[in-house]
Design a protein around this motif. Structure first.
Motif, PDB file in Angstrom:
ATOM      1  N   THR A  32    -118.961  47.334 148.316  1.00  0.00           N
ATOM      2  CA  THR A  32    -118.371  46.871 147.583  1.00  0.00           C
ATOM      3  C   THR A  32    -116.815  46.761 147.332  1.00  0.00           C
ATOM      4  OG1 THR A  32    -120.126  46.031 145.740  1.00  0.00           O
ATOM      5  CG2 THR A  32    -117.918  46.467 144.763  1.00  0.00           C
ATOM      6  N   GLN A  33    -116.887  48.303 146.942  1.00  0.00           N
ATOM      7  CA  GLN A  33    -115.282  49.236 147.169  1.00  0.00           C
ATOM      8  C   GLN A  33    -114.870  49.001 148.883  1.00  0.00           C
ATOM      9  OE1 GLN A  33    -116.874  52.874 146.558  1.00  0.00           O
ATOM     10  NE2 GLN A  33    -115.819  52.991 144.271  1.00  0.00           N
ATOM     11  N   ARG A  37    -115.448  46.090 151.020  1.00  0.00           N
ATOM     12  CA  ARG A  37    -114.914  44.392 150.840  1.00  0.00           C
ATOM     13  C   ARG A  37    -113.657  44.421 149.697  1.00  0.00           C
ATOM     14  NH1 ARG A  37    -120.764  43.450 149.508  1.00  0.00           N
ATOM     15  NH2 ARG A  37    -121.423  42.444 151.132  1.00  0.00           N
ATOM     16  N   GLN A  38    -113.491  44.900 148.672  1.00  0.00           N
ATOM     17  CA  GLN A  38    -112.302  45.065 147.605  1.00  0.00           C
ATOM     18  C   GLN A  38    -110.742  45.274 148.643  1.00  0.00           C
ATOM     19  OE1 GLN A  38    -112.983  46.749 144.187  1.00  0.00           O
ATOM     20  NE2 GLN A  38    -111.319  46.468 143.200  1.00  0.00           N
ATOM     21  N   LEU A  39    -111.035  46.737 149.460  1.00  0.00           N
ATOM     22  CA  LEU A  39    -110.252  47.064 150.297  1.00  0.00           C
ATOM     23  C   LEU A  39    -109.994  46.493 150.856  1.00  0.00           C
ATOM     24  CD1 LEU A  39    -111.297  51.057 150.491  1.00  0.00           C
ATOM     25  CD2 LEU A  39    -109.207  50.277 149.136  1.00  0.00           C
ATOM     26  N   ALA A  58    -109.941  43.637 151.599  1.00  0.00           N
ATOM     27  CA  ALA A  58    -109.373  42.199 150.592  1.00  0.00           C
ATOM     28  C   ALA A  58    -107.606  42.228 150.296  1.00  0.00           C
ATOM     29  CB  ALA A  58    -109.951  41.363 149.100  1.00  0.00           C
ATOM     30  N   MET A  59    -107.772  43.514 150.124  1.00  0.00           N
ATOM     31  CA  MET A  59    -106.666  44.065 150.015  1.00  0.00           C
ATOM     32  C   MET A  59    -105.668  44.911 150.792  1.00  0.00           C
ATOM     33  SD  MET A  59    -107.716  46.192 146.935  1.00  0.00           S
ATOM     34  CE  MET A  59    -106.542  46.997 145.772  1.00  0.00           C
ATOM     35  N   TYR A  95    -100.911  48.473 148.971  1.00  0.00           N
ATOM     36  CA  TYR A  95    -101.923  48.000 147.624  1.00  0.00           C
ATOM     37  C   TYR A  95    -100.787  47.129 146.822  1.00  0.00           C
ATOM     38  CZ  TYR A  95    -104.891  49.415 151.209  1.00  0.00           C
ATOM     39  OH  TYR A  95    -105.853  49.590 152.708  1.00  0.00           O
ATOM     40  N   GLN A 147    -109.077  54.938 143.125  1.00  0.00           N
ATOM     41  CA  GLN A 147    -109.347  53.590 142.018  1.00  0.00           C
ATOM     42  C   GLN A 147    -107.850  53.042 142.010  1.00  0.00           C
ATOM     43  OE1 GLN A 147    -111.072  56.650 142.888  1.00  0.00           O
ATOM     44  NE2 GLN A 147    -112.898  55.531 142.488  1.00  0.00           N
ATOM     45  N   MET A 159    -107.261  50.253 143.586  1.00  0.00           N
ATOM     46  CA  MET A 159    -108.267  49.006 143.507  1.00  0.00           C
ATOM     47  C   MET A 159    -108.196  48.949 141.798  1.00  0.00           C
ATOM     48  SD  MET A 159    -111.487  50.199 145.823  1.00  0.00           S
ATOM     49  CE  MET A 159    -111.606  51.791 145.140  1.00  0.00           C
TER      50      MET A 159
END
Length: 357
Positions: A316-317, A319-321, A323-324, A330, A353, A356
């Protein structure tokens, strides 16, 4: 007309004053100009410098300590000296840089690898050494190994789990600390056996060449620990050529949050990834900017600190990174992280964090 001239002059003076106040920082980057980690490290620093109004220059040394020292000598003894010199104690060059800096008027800040205890005793206290920020390398190596062991399928009683390890340079503090963390995890699991540890110089090609021989020598290996992502991918390439599948026939780990590493976590090819320390240079610039404005760093966590940046990154993290990742900074507002005017209880939120949120 006079009013317009007065306003224009005032704006010019204000602009000039800001330009004069902008502190200059030279960062001696120990990596290659095409090395993913150190390039992303520089990009994050550049984003911080733009936000903070810092005049930042970055020089790469292509992993040649003698080039780092030549760059430091020119910066510290030449006519155009920066206000601050930021550098890494890569291959233990720090004492030589500190000697060059004596009476130079340049303030010093170390990142990623600071003075060893022996070096600190030798160098002593220095008024020009502002501080240091280093990551939790030992813990990072430990977390990777623990996660690999946790994810390994159960084995029969009396059966051992075999491990191969790929480290960086033997004389690099970060490599030594990550190995130490790995060994700590292994000591907690006597049924997990390290078959061999090799030094791959942080490069994919060297790890690939070594792995081809090692996988043939140790066909029962089912855990592969690597001290960075490039070496992990070299080992994975050799493993694929042997007809086996990373993430299925053996579990692999890595350090760094490159896009390829994050995608490998999402795809299941990398089973354990730790990262976040590419942000250290940017966080250090926040502290230097505060110091320039009169902030006493001792009151906000100390001048020399280890940050818990290396943490396990799940799918999950990752994928988030991913995307950013198109924004080198960031979308961090570095100015808002300043301790200036904050209560003494404030602590810099230098964590993964923060990226994110």
């Amino acid at each position: 007309m006079f009013k317009f001239l007065y306003i224009s002059l005032a704006l010019f003076v204000a602009f000039f004053a800001n330009a004069v106040r902008a502190e200059s920082v030279l960062f001696l980057n120990p990596g290659y100009t095409d090395e993913t980690f150190w390039v992303s490290y520089s990009q994050f620093m550049q984003a911080a410098a733009r936000d903070l109004g810092i005049d930042l220059q970055i020089l790469y040394s292509q992993r040649q300590p003698e080039l780092t020292l030549a760059q430091a000598r020119l910066a510290l003894l030449g006519p155009n000296r920066p206000d601050y010199l930021m550098f890494v104690n890569e291959q233990y060059v720090a004492p030589q840089i500190l000697r060059l800096a004596q009476n130079s008027g340049v303030k010093l800040f170390m990142v990623n690898a600071a003075l060893t205890p022996d070096q600190q005793a030798l160098v002593g206290k220095r008024s020009d050494r502002i501080g240091s920020l280093v990551p939790n390398d030992e813990e990072g190596g430990y977390l990777m190994m623990k996660e690999l062991i946790r994810l390994h399928p159960p084995v029969s009683k009396g059966e051992q789990i075999e491990v191969l390890a790929f480290s960086g340079l033997k004389i690099t503090p970060s490599a030594q600390l990550r190995e130490k963390g790995m060994q700590r995890a292994l000591a907690e699991h006597p049924r997990v056996r390290l078959r061999q540890l090799v030094y791959s110089g942080w490069t994919e090609q060297r790890a690939y060449e070594q792995a081809k021989q090692l996988f043939a020598r140790y066909p029962q290996v089912s855990l592969v620990w690597s001290a960075n992502d490039e070496m992990a991918f070299g080992a994975m390439r050799a493993y694929a050529e042997s007809g086996k599948v990373a993430g299925k026939d053996a579990l692999f780990s890595a350090v760094n949050t490159s896009r390829t590493a994050l995608q490998a976590v999402v795809d299941g090819r990398l089973s354990a990834l730790v990262g976040g320390h590419f942000t250290l240079g940017g966080w250090a610039l926040v502290e230097l900017h505060d110091y320039e404005q009169g902030v006493d760093l001792e009151q906000y966590g100390g001048r020399d600190r280890q940050l818990p940046l290396l943490q396990l990154i799940n799918k999950t993290q990752a994928r988030q990174l991913l995307a950013m990742g198109d924004s080198p900074g960031y979308n961090v507002n570095f100015r808002k992280l300043s301790a200036k005017g904050r209560p003494i209880s404030y602590r810099y939120p230098f964590t993964l964090q923060t990226l994110m949120r």
